[in-house]
Design a protein around this motif. Structure first.
Motif: not given
Length: 273
Positions: A194-210
């Motif tokens: 719901g809130e993209p900030q949640r992704i920022v908070e989890r600080a991924p080392d890698i993002v994979v888009g599909s």
């Protein structure tokens, strides 16, 4: 009229595949002659598009066109195709709808389809080879000095994280899903972040888009508000895997999909491990 009960059963001879994974599997088994209709989204194998009539999208199908092909079996996938299945069943067609969401369930589906077309032994041999390779990849992943946090994005607006088999394949490949609690949700609407900030908070080392059939745009991801300090953005670790290679719950995900994930993880480890 006399019935010949001695004739060996041969399984369905005229199959319509409403999704890509059963088409790819039947081709791998050398049973493509049984296929009389496929999904319009099919890209694996490439030649299927040239050889077979396209009779369905994912959420819709040309029922009249399917019936005209006189199938003795239709393979579908998930609750999302329930309405198509219902219409075909009412028209007297045998329909088999699989609902595989995990790596183990994908393997079970492959075995069932192989058995239905008299190829249980050949199917099991492929499954055993694939399981052995998955074990090899998992061992290499466990040997890494550090496991990267991975965010897999199925869709960008709204942000939807990876389904269960994708999450499991990231784990096998040597990474850790940043949203494991969402991976358990079978429906895309339940994996919306719901809130993209949640992704920022989890600080991924890698993002994979599909992005489900449209091109992944890493520059758009990097431009999201507040994302400049996300490790994956900062280090340029944003990668695309084509949806046909990872979001089809069949052979592609267990071969090309996981191999691509593993290469991404190994390359990251070589740079940051």
């Amino acid at each position: 009229m006399a019935h010949d009960f001695s004739r060996a059963p041969t399984g369905p001879q005229r199959i319509v595949c409403l999704t890509e994974e059963t088409t790819e599997w039947l081709y791998l088994l050398g049973q493509e002659a049984r296929i009389v209709g496929i999904s319009g989204y099919t890209v694996r194998p490439r030649r299927a598009r040239e050889e077979k009539p396209k009779v369905s999208a994912f959420l819709s199908a040309k029922i009249d066109k399917i019936l005209a092909l006189e199938p003795d079996c239709v393979f579908g996938f998930s609750d999302l195709q329930a309405d198509i299945a219902s219409a075909l069943i009412r028209a007297g067609v045998q329909v088999t709808v699989f609902n595989q969401r995990s790596v183990a369930q994908i393997l079970d589906m492959l075995y069932q389809v192989a058995a239905m077309v008299g190829q249980a032994e050949q199917g099991q041999a492929w499954i055993s080879r694939t399981q052995a390779r998955l074990r090899e990849i998992a061992e290499a992943g466990r040997a890494l000095p550090r496991r990267p946090g991975m965010y897999f994005e199925e869709w960008d607006d709204p942000c939807i994280s990876g389904i269960r088999w994708v999450s499991e394949l990231m784990g096998i490949a040597g990474g850790d899903d940043c949203f494991p609690e969402l991976a358990a949700m079978p429906l895309g609407k339940d994996r919306i972040i719901g809130e993209p900030q949640r992704i920022v908070e989890r600080a991924p080392d890698i993002v994979v888009g599909s992005w489900c059939g449209k091109k992944f745009r890493p520059e758009r991801v990097a431009a999201r508000p507040g994302w400049q300090d996300v490790p994956a953005v900062r280090d340029g670790e944003m990668h695309e895997i084509k949806s046909a290679d990872i979001l089809q719950p069949g052979p592609a995900a267990l071969t090309d999909g996981v191999e691509q994930l593993h290469r991404i993880v190994l390359d990251w480890s070589a740079r940051h491990g």
